[in-house]
Design a protein around this motif. Structure first.
Motif, short mmCIF file in Angstrom:
data_model
loop_
_atom_site.label_atom_id
_atom_site.label_comp_id
_atom_site.label_asym_id
_atom_site.label_seq_id
_atom_site.Cartn_x
_atom_site.Cartn_y
_atom_site.Cartn_z
N GLN A 143 18.98 -16.24 51.78
CA GLN A 143 17.27 -15.98 53.02
C GLN A 143 16.44 -16.47 52.99
OE1 GLN A 143 16.56 -12.39 54.15
NE2 GLN A 143 15.19 -12.41 55.58
N ASP A 144 15.71 -17.15 51.43
CA ASP A 144 14.73 -18.05 51.17
C ASP A 144 15.37 -19.31 52.30
OD1 ASP A 144 12.92 -15.94 50.95
OD2 ASP A 144 13.08 -16.29 48.57
N VAL A 145 16.75 -19.56 51.58
CA VAL A 145 16.45 -21.16 51.93
C VAL A 145 17.56 -21.57 53.15
CG1 VAL A 145 17.72 -22.63 50.78
CG2 VAL A 145 16.95 -21.00 49.11
N MET A 146 18.22 -20.69 53.25
CA MET A 146 19.03 -20.60 54.86
C MET A 146 18.16 -20.30 55.89
SD MET A 146 21.59 -22.09 52.56
CE MET A 146 23.02 -22.09 54.73
N ALA A 147 16.86 -19.76 55.45
CA ALA A 147 16.37 -19.41 56.73
C ALA A 147 15.93 -20.45 57.75
CB ALA A 147 15.14 -18.51 56.40
N THR A 173 26.58 -18.41 61.71
CA THR A 173 25.79 -17.67 60.68
C THR A 173 25.48 -17.99 59.36
OG1 THR A 173 24.14 -15.63 60.60
CG2 THR A 173 26.65 -15.53 61.86
N TRP A 174 24.87 -17.78 58.68
CA TRP A 174 25.41 -16.88 57.04
C TRP A 174 24.76 -15.36 56.97
CZ3 TRP A 174 20.52 -15.62 55.55
CH2 TRP A 174 19.29 -15.49 56.20
N LYS A 175 24.54 -14.95 57.46
CA LYS A 175 24.27 -12.86 58.02
C LYS A 175 25.36 -12.61 56.94
CE LYS A 175 19.45 -13.87 60.21
NZ LYS A 175 18.67 -14.04 61.48
N PHE A 176 25.84 -12.27 56.81
CA PHE A 176 27.21 -11.84 56.12
C PHE A 176 27.81 -12.02 54.73
CE2 PHE A 176 28.95 -15.69 56.57
CZ PHE A 176 30.20 -16.48 55.58
N GLN A 177 28.01 -10.75 53.54
CA GLN A 177 27.37 -11.17 52.17
C GLN A 177 28.45 -10.25 51.76
OE1 GLN A 177 24.50 -8.51 50.91
NE2 GLN A 177 26.47 -6.90 50.09
N ALA A 178 29.13 -10.76 50.02
CA ALA A 178 30.18 -10.05 49.74
C ALA A 178 30.30 -9.44 48.90
CB ALA A 178 31.40 -11.68 48.92
N SER A 179 30.13 -8.20 48.71
CA SER A 179 30.14 -6.82 47.31
C SER A 179 31.55 -7.05 46.02
CB SER A 179 30.92 -5.60 47.92
OG SER A 179 29.67 -5.59 49.11
N ALA A 180 31.37 -5.79 45.30
CA ALA A 180 32.29 -6.67 44.29
C ALA A 180 33.51 -6.81 44.66
CB ALA A 180 31.67 -5.43 42.98
N GLY A 181 34.26 -7.74 43.58
CA GLY A 181 36.10 -7.82 44.16
C GLY A 181 36.24 -8.27 45.56
N ASP A 182 34.97 -8.57 46.70
CA ASP A 182 35.59 -9.14 47.95
C ASP A 182 35.75 -10.28 47.68
OD1 ASP A 182 35.77 -6.89 48.75
OD2 ASP A 182 33.95 -6.79 49.50
N SER A 183 36.44 -10.99 48.20
CA SER A 183 36.91 -12.19 49.54
C SER A 183 36.32 -12.55 50.85
CB SER A 183 37.62 -13.22 48.58
OG SER A 183 37.86 -13.36 46.81
N LYS A 184 35.21 -13.17 50.37
CA LYS A 184 35.41 -13.05 52.66
C LYS A 184 35.30 -14.64 52.57
CE LYS A 184 32.67 -8.81 53.51
NZ LYS A 184 31.80 -7.98 54.30
N GLN A 185 36.33 -14.97 53.89
CA GLN A 185 36.50 -16.64 54.51
C GLN A 185 36.36 -16.47 55.60
OE1 GLN A 185 39.63 -19.00 52.58
NE2 GLN A 185 37.87 -19.96 53.88
#
Length: 322
Positions: A143-147, A173-185
């Protein structure tokens, strides 16, 4: 593997898609030697003919580069007072058109007769955000860099069977995340025309091919985001960074910043199952800027962050605690 076996649903992302240059098969071939070579093989030209045309393409590109250099120097030296010559064909712009047309004429005189025309939607992968499997791990965009910035990609689609190309610029937008074991495309849905094509010279059928038409591909208005199903992993490529945490037996969460550097485009093959034998659609995808990441990694494991072997994004390898 079929797309419904790879993905667990999808959602739209806030973003935009701008259509860039569209090229027919001749223009696409002039821009990319590999594309031209494949199309010449489709036309069933001999090896010697293909080599001769590829040499001619190389010479044409050299001539175009020289003309472009002269034009840029003239514009740079006298930007405010550049005058087009009275004879437009003697100008750098006119010479460039002449050189291109001379090459195109080399392969002109063919017409296409279409049948069995259908439309197919494919997903062009833009970026894979992934987190390693140990509980508590995550990967997010910093968030600090991509804002104030957006994720951005340049995409060029290449058809087959003389299908040309199209280019797009995609932001999201970049406002999403990957939790443990997740791969988001992150992906771009694109609709392309697929057809059986007879290539004719006069009344003679030169060849019949299966064509995937990239030159009139229709992109969605915005990109999408999907979660890869558990156990589905994209092949890992080179290592970006290593995080040796196996010695931390407390299992505490360590936080790191990482940068996914802007890279040259990597070509990926798309949707072969839908198009049939001998028909392909490929895409060159490049990140428009470096991407800043925040990583949370649980102690007790050694982690290696990789680029993907094909396309843009990240993958992980994890060594268990010793």
């Amino acid at each position: 593997m079929a797309e419904d076996e790879l993905y667990a649903g999808a959602e739209p992302l806030t973003g935009q898609v701008r259509v860039g240059e569209r090229r027919n098969w001749l223009e696409a071939g002039l821009a990319d030697a590999a594309v031209l070579e494949a199309d010449l093989a489709t036309l069933e030209l001999s090896t010697s003919q293909i080599k001769a045309i590829l040499r001619e393409r190389q010479q044409t590109q050299a001539q175009l580069a020289e003309i472009t250099y002269v034009l840029e120097q003239e514009l740079w030296d006298d930007d405010d007072n550049y005058d087009e010559p009275a004879d437009a064909w003697e100008s750098p712009f006119g010479k460039r058109r002449t050189v291109k047309q001379r090459f195109f004429d080399r392969l002109a005189g063919r017409r296409f007769v279409y049948s069995d025309v259908t439309e197919h939607e494919v997903r062009v992968p833009l970026f894979l955000l992934a987190a390693p499997e140990p509980a508590g791990c995550s990967a997010t965009f910093s968030q600090d860099v991509m804002a104030g910035r957006a994720l951005a990609w340049n995409v060029t689609l290449f058809g087959s069977g003389l299908g040309g190309s199209s280019s797009f610029r995609v932001t999201s937008t970049w406002k999403f995340q990957a939790s443990a074991g997740d791969s988001k495309q992150v992906f771009l849905p694109v609709t392309v025309t697929v057809a059986t094509v007879r290539v004719m010279v006069g009344e003679r059928v030169v060849t019949t091919t299966r064509q995937v038409v990239a030159s009139d591909a229709t992109p969605a208005k915005q990109p999408g985001l999907t979660l890869l199903r558990p156990g589905v992993q994209e092949p890992a490529g080179e290592v970006i960074c290593e995080y040796p945490l196996a010695g931390d037996t407390t299992g505490a969460i360590a936080t790191y910043g990482a940068t996914y550097a802007r890279t040259s485009s990597g070509r990926v093959e798309l949707g072969a199952e839908a198009f049939g034998v001998g028909a392909t659609l490929s895409a060159d995808v490049s990140c428009d800027q470096a991407i800043a990441l925040d990583l949370e990694l649980r102690g007790g494991h050694d982690y290696s962050l990789h680029r993907l072997r094909s396309g843009q994004g990240m993958a992980w390898s994890v060594a268990r605690e010793r």
